[in-house]
Design a protein around this motif. Structure first.
Motif, PDB file in Angstrom:
ATOM      1  N   LEU A 190      44.255  52.689  20.111  1.00 50.84           N
ATOM      2  CA  LEU A 190      44.606  53.443  18.909  1.00 50.84           C
ATOM      3  C   LEU A 190      43.421  53.363  17.960  1.00 50.84           C
ATOM      4  CD1 LEU A 190      48.243  52.111  18.314  1.00 50.84           C
ATOM      5  CD2 LEU A 190      47.553  54.143  19.588  1.00 50.84           C
ATOM      6  N   THR A 191      43.119  54.450  17.263  1.00 50.79           N
ATOM      7  CA  THR A 191      41.944  54.438  16.385  1.00 50.79           C
ATOM      8  C   THR A 191      42.239  53.730  15.060  1.00 50.79           C
ATOM      9  OG1 THR A 191      42.464  56.725  15.704  1.00 50.79           O
ATOM     10  CG2 THR A 191      40.826  56.418  17.447  1.00 50.79           C
ATOM     11  N   PHE A 192      42.973  54.384  14.157  1.00 46.48           N
ATOM     12  CA  PHE A 192      43.247  53.811  12.835  1.00 46.48           C
ATOM     13  C   PHE A 192      44.741  53.613  12.640  1.00 46.48           C
ATOM     14  CE2 PHE A 192      39.171  55.934  12.340  1.00 46.48           C
ATOM     15  CZ  PHE A 192      38.416  54.962  11.682  1.00 46.48           C
ATOM     16  N   ASN A 193      45.120  52.414  12.232  1.00 50.15           N
ATOM     17  CA  ASN A 193      46.520  52.137  11.972  1.00 50.15           C
ATOM     18  C   ASN A 193      47.014  52.895  10.741  1.00 50.15           C
ATOM     19  OD1 ASN A 193      49.010  50.320  12.291  1.00 50.15           O
ATOM     20  ND2 ASN A 193      48.433  49.937  10.165  1.00 50.15           N
ATOM     21  N   GLU A 194      48.166  53.562  10.902  1.00 43.72           N
ATOM     22  CA  GLU A 194      48.819  54.242   9.776  1.00 43.72           C
ATOM     23  C   GLU A 194      47.811  55.011   8.918  1.00 43.72           C
ATOM     24  OE1 GLU A 194      52.824  51.540   9.172  1.00 43.72           O
ATOM     25  OE2 GLU A 194      51.122  51.092   7.882  1.00 43.72           O
ATOM     26  N   ILE A 195      47.040  55.860   9.581  1.00 42.14           N
ATOM     27  CA  ILE A 195      45.963  56.582   8.899  1.00 42.14           C
ATOM     28  C   ILE A 195      46.498  57.420   7.744  1.00 42.14           C
ATOM     29  CG2 ILE A 195      46.058  58.547  10.505  1.00 42.14           C
ATOM     30  CD1 ILE A 195      42.966  58.722  10.234  1.00 42.14           C
ATOM     31  N   ASN A 196      47.752  57.897   7.859  1.00 44.81           N
ATOM     32  CA  ASN A 196      48.296  58.741   6.789  1.00 44.81           C
ATOM     33  C   ASN A 196      48.636  57.954   5.532  1.00 44.81           C
ATOM     34  OD1 ASN A 196      50.356  57.613   8.410  1.00 44.81           O
ATOM     35  ND2 ASN A 196      51.836  59.181   7.795  1.00 44.81           N
ATOM     36  N   ASN A 197      48.538  56.639   5.579  1.00 47.86           N
ATOM     37  CA  ASN A 197      48.657  55.861   4.344  1.00 47.86           C
ATOM     38  C   ASN A 197      47.532  56.236   3.384  1.00 47.86           C
ATOM     39  OD1 ASN A 197      49.740  54.026   2.553  1.00 47.86           O
ATOM     40  ND2 ASN A 197      49.144  52.207   3.714  1.00 47.86           N
ATOM     41  N   GLY A 198      46.444  56.802   3.923  1.00 49.92           N
ATOM     42  CA  GLY A 198      45.339  57.241   3.084  1.00 49.92           C
ATOM     43  C   GLY A 198      45.664  58.427   2.197  1.00 49.92           C
ATOM     44  N   THR A 199      46.815  59.079   2.418  1.00 51.89           N
ATOM     45  CA  THR A 199      47.225  60.160   1.521  1.00 51.89           C
ATOM     46  C   THR A 199      47.854  59.616   0.247  1.00 51.89           C
ATOM     47  OG1 THR A 199      49.438  60.396   2.518  1.00 51.89           O
ATOM     48  CG2 THR A 199      47.644  61.684   3.500  1.00 51.89           C
ATOM     49  N   ASN A 200      48.067  58.294   0.177  1.00 50.45           N
ATOM     50  CA  ASN A 200      48.665  57.647  -0.987  1.00 50.45           C
ATOM     51  C   ASN A 200      47.650  56.749  -1.675  1.00 50.45           C
ATOM     52  OD1 ASN A 200      51.385  58.605  -0.380  1.00 50.45           O
ATOM     53  ND2 ASN A 200      51.333  57.138   1.318  1.00 50.45           N
ATOM     54  N   PRO A 201      47.759  56.571  -2.993  1.00 48.20           N
ATOM     55  CA  PRO A 201      46.816  55.697  -3.694  1.00 48.20           C
ATOM     56  C   PRO A 201      46.712  54.294  -3.102  1.00 48.20           C
ATOM     57  CG  PRO A 201      48.046  57.004  -5.284  1.00 48.20           C
ATOM     58  CD  PRO A 201      48.655  57.288  -3.940  1.00 48.20           C
ATOM     59  N   VAL A 202      47.851  53.687  -2.698  1.00 48.11           N
ATOM     60  CA  VAL A 202      47.821  52.323  -2.162  1.00 48.11           C
ATOM     61  C   VAL A 202      47.019  52.257  -0.877  1.00 48.11           C
ATOM     62  CG1 VAL A 202      49.943  52.526  -0.798  1.00 48.11           C
ATOM     63  CG2 VAL A 202      49.243  50.288  -1.670  1.00 48.11           C
ATOM     64  N   GLY A 203      46.935  53.383  -0.143  1.00 49.99           N
ATOM     65  CA  GLY A 203      46.190  53.400   1.110  1.00 49.99           C
ATOM     66  C   GLY A 203      44.704  53.618   0.938  1.00 49.99           C
ATOM     67  N   GLY A 204      44.271  53.919  -0.301  1.00 50.65           N
ATOM     68  CA  GLY A 204      42.848  54.119  -0.523  1.00 50.65           C
ATOM     69  C   GLY A 204      42.040  52.909  -0.087  1.00 50.65           C
ATOM     70  N   TYR A 205      42.497  51.738  -0.484  1.00 43.90           N
ATOM     71  CA  TYR A 205      41.812  50.506  -0.101  1.00 43.90           C
ATOM     72  C   TYR A 205      42.217  50.062   1.296  1.00 43.90           C
ATOM     73  CZ  TYR A 205      40.283  45.626  -0.227  1.00 43.90           C
ATOM     74  OH  TYR A 205      39.679  44.425   0.055  1.00 43.90           O
ATOM     75  N   LEU A 206      43.509  50.031   1.536  1.00 43.53           N
ATOM     76  CA  LEU A 206      44.024  49.433   2.764  1.00 43.53           C
ATOM     77  C   LEU A 206      43.625  50.222   4.006  1.00 43.53           C
ATOM     78  CD1 LEU A 206      45.766  46.978   3.477  1.00 43.53           C
ATOM     79  CD2 LEU A 206      47.768  48.450   3.408  1.00 43.53           C
ATOM     80  N   ALA A 207      43.748  51.534   3.944  1.00 43.73           N
ATOM     81  CA  ALA A 207      43.474  52.368   5.116  1.00 43.73           C
ATOM     82  C   ALA A 207      42.050  52.892   5.162  1.00 43.73           C
ATOM     83  CB  ALA A 207      44.459  53.551   5.143  1.00 43.73           C
ATOM     84  N   LEU A 208      41.416  53.044   3.987  1.00 42.99           N
ATOM     85  CA  LEU A 208      40.128  53.725   3.930  1.00 42.99           C
ATOM     86  C   LEU A 208      38.984  52.842   3.431  1.00 42.99           C
ATOM     87  CD1 LEU A 208      41.511  56.985   2.257  1.00 42.99           C
ATOM     88  CD2 LEU A 208      41.011  56.663   4.688  1.00 42.99           C
ATOM     89  N   GLY A 209      39.298  51.669   2.909  1.00 40.03           N
ATOM     90  CA  GLY A 209      38.252  50.798   2.392  1.00 40.03           C
ATOM     91  C   GLY A 209      37.636  51.280   1.106  1.00 40.03           C
ATOM     92  N   VAL A 210      38.362  52.118   0.357  1.00 39.89           N
ATOM     93  CA  VAL A 210      37.854  52.636  -0.919  1.00 39.89           C
ATOM     94  C   VAL A 210      38.336  51.718  -2.046  1.00 39.89           C
ATOM     95  CG1 VAL A 210      38.015  54.530  -2.579  1.00 39.89           C
ATOM     96  CG2 VAL A 210      37.724  55.027  -0.136  1.00 39.89           C
ATOM     97  N   LEU A 211      37.404  51.158  -2.774  1.00 38.70           N
ATOM     98  CA  LEU A 211      37.734  50.302  -3.908  1.00 38.70           C
ATOM     99  C   LEU A 211      36.891  50.768  -5.086  1.00 38.70           C
ATOM    100  CD1 LEU A 211      39.378  47.880  -4.906  1.00 38.70           C
ATOM    101  CD2 LEU A 211      37.490  46.394  -4.218  1.00 38.70           C
ATOM    102  N   ASN A 212      37.532  51.457  -6.017  1.00 42.41           N
ATOM    103  CA  ASN A 212      36.813  52.067  -7.136  1.00 42.41           C
ATOM    104  C   ASN A 212      36.599  51.120  -8.310  1.00 42.41           C
ATOM    105  OD1 ASN A 212      36.626  54.686  -5.890  1.00 42.41           O
ATOM    106  ND2 ASN A 212      38.817  54.928  -6.281  1.00 42.41           N
ATOM    107  N   GLU A 213      37.035  49.882  -8.154  1.00 42.55           N
ATOM    108  CA  GLU A 213      36.860  48.874  -9.199  1.00 42.55           C
ATOM    109  C   GLU A 213      36.380  47.590  -8.530  1.00 42.55           C
ATOM    110  OE1 GLU A 213      36.001  47.450 -12.087  1.00 42.55           O
ATOM    111  OE2 GLU A 213      37.506  48.740 -13.025  1.00 42.55           O
ATOM    112  N   LEU A 214      35.077  47.349  -8.577  1.00 42.97           N
ATOM    113  CA  LEU A 214      34.499  46.177  -7.909  1.00 42.97           C
ATOM    114  C   LEU A 214      34.210  45.022  -8.865  1.00 42.97           C
ATOM    115  CD1 LEU A 214      31.972  47.674  -5.327  1.00 42.97           C
ATOM    116  CD2 LEU A 214      33.744  45.989  -4.822  1.00 42.97           C
TER     117      LEU A 214
END
Length: 481
Positions: A171-195
């Motif tokens: 399987l490539t990415f777990n629960e990839i559609n979590n990236g359509t939600n704000p909480v999935g920005g970090y968890l699914a996509l590794g996006v963290l806009n506040e470092l």
């Protein structure tokens, strides 16, 4: 009441939720390693700098890294035909940026795969299960940058080549559609806009433009991984993995029907449409326009998506929601990092997740009608407080009842004509909750003596559900009593 011959019964886990050994044998820091513990009422936190004296559940988890042989032996005793687990990217490439992989990490997973094969258990491996290297977050903001695609494909090539002949299903990415939600920005996509400072796990700083651009890059990465896998080994089968957040209209009001359709388009179908059909669905164009989102595609991206469609579809299914324009405060319900309106016809778990077995049959039919691809349910289970009885045993009849009802509905879907070829219930051994970071929220057939106050010796014990699931597998789903 039997399932197809050769049906793959088993269980599922994720590296960051059970392995521990977070900094041993060359492993780097993943996005889960900087997420603190939390609870059902208190959000986990993301701490860009590790804080001394703070509890990070992935650092120890259930110590599977040192106990995997004991755990696989217990899975084999239950009769597992398949075991879904993930490779922690940072065990192979500690920062994601190295030119050469970490041999100790490769050797660990090779030993784990060999241990499965010793018992005739088919490995089903998730390449990225909420385990993006944190260095890629700091350097590139995760998949917000196309450069992370190259890092991912380098990692995929390494494991595809190393485990050729030993693994069939990926399987490539777990629960990839979590990236359509704000909480999935970090968890699914590794996006963290506040470092610069810690942020709430459930409420990160969100930028939809960045998030959906990152999601596009994951689509490309997934498609390239599918193509690469087929080139390296034509026998490899590569699937997508989605959250199936089944939703119904709360009322017959046509406005509720449209709201539900829009929710399902964005949440349940967008990502799988891209991964299964190979192109962006038309209904997302209006969503992007109304939310001022513009997806930048590089030359060749559309061809890559078309050529890299998946071989099969998998999903998690725990609960369902309702959608309505008439919601009054107090009727909201949440679960698996999603939300909606409560359904008056359903009961809920200890964590408020509404229990809807029939929704699984409904969903499987919808999925198969849409894609005509083989399907596997790779997460389904009941998180509950497990307490030992006076005899010292865990009598988890509530878990058996939950699982039985869902397996019955899976069989109904098979009778409906759905090509369902496997089922891996979530958390076959107790592990750390992804959403809350708790040990107390237990899913397993196997009890792990570990608690949120840091006590416990990690010993394993069989619950009643262990013996029940063993019987289910031995009978290929005929004996559910």
């Amino acid at each position: 009441m039997s399932f197809p011959k050769g049906f793959l019964w088993g269980g599922a886990t994720a590296a960051n939720q059970l392995e521990g050994a977070w900094n041993e044998d060359g492993k780097g820091i993943s996005i889960s390693d900087i997420s603190t513990g939390g609870s059902a009422t208190s959000s986990k936190r993301i701490t860009p700098q590790l804080q001394e004296g703070t509890y990070y559940p992935s650092h120890v988890a259930i110590d599977h890294y040192h106990r995997y042989k004991e755990d696989i032996k217990l899975f084999a005793e239950m009769g597992f035909k398949v075991y879904r687990f993930s490779i922690n990217w940072t065990r192979i490439y500690p920062t994601g940026l190295e030119d050469e992989p970490n041999e100790k990490g490769l050797a660990f997973y090779e030993d784990l795969i060999d241990e499965c094969r010793k018992y005739n258990i088919e490995p089903l491996i998730t390449l990225c299960h909420y385990e993006i290297p944190f260095e890629l977050v700091k350097k590139y903001n995760g998949f917000a940058s196309r450069k992370t695609i190259d890092c991912f494909i380098k990692y995929c090539r390494t494991v595809f080549e190393r485990y050729k002949g030993k693994v069939k299903y990926w399987l490539t990415f777990n629960e990839i559609n979590n990236g359509t939600n704000p909480v999935g920005g970090y968890l699914a996509l590794g996006v963290l806009n506040e470092l610069e400072k810690p942020t709430e796990f459930m409420h990160p700083k969100d930028d939809p433009q960045i998030r959906f651009q990152a999601l596009h890059h994951e689509f490309v990465a997934s498609a390239l991984a599918v193509k690469l896998a087929h080139e390296i080994d034509p026998h490899y089968q590569v699937g997508c993995m989605q959250i199936m957040a089944t939703s119904y209209p709360l009322t017959p009001d046509p406005a509720d029907q449209i709201l539900t359709q829009q929710h399902n388009h964005r949440m349940n179908w967008f990502c799988s449409d891209v991964q299964c059909r190979g192109y962006y669905p038309s209904y997302m164009h209006r969503y992007f326009k109304e939310n001022n989102i513009h997806i930048e595609m590089a030359d060749g991206d559309e061809e890559i998506l078309k050529e890299g469609t998946v071989d099969f579809y998998t999903c998690s299914y725990y609960m369902s929601f309702c959608q309505t324009v008439h919601t009054e405060k107090g009727n909201e319900v949440a679960g698996n990092m999603m939300g909606g309106t409560s359904n008056p016809y359903l009961k809920a778990s200890d964590w408020g997740w509404q229990i809807d077995p029939i929704g699984l049959r409904y969903s499987l039919n919808e999925i198969y009608d849409r894609y005509q691809l083989p399907i596997m349910v790779v997460e389904n289970g009941l998180g509950a407080y497990d307490k030992k009885s006076e005899d010292g045993k865990i009598h988890d009849q509530y878990r058996i009842d939950y699982l039985r009802a869902h397996i019955e509905q899976m069989h109904e879907a098979v009778l409906d004509g759905v090509d369902l070829f496997g089922y891996t219930s979530w958390g076959c051994i107790d592990l750390v909750s992804a959403s809350t970071g708790e040990y107390a929220k237990r899913y397993g057939y196997i009890y792990v003596n570990r608690f949120d106050d840091g006590t416990g010796d990690f010993s394993r014990e069989k619950k009643d559900s262990f013996y029940w699931y063993k019987k289910v597998i031995a009978s290929n789903g005929e004996d559910l009593a």
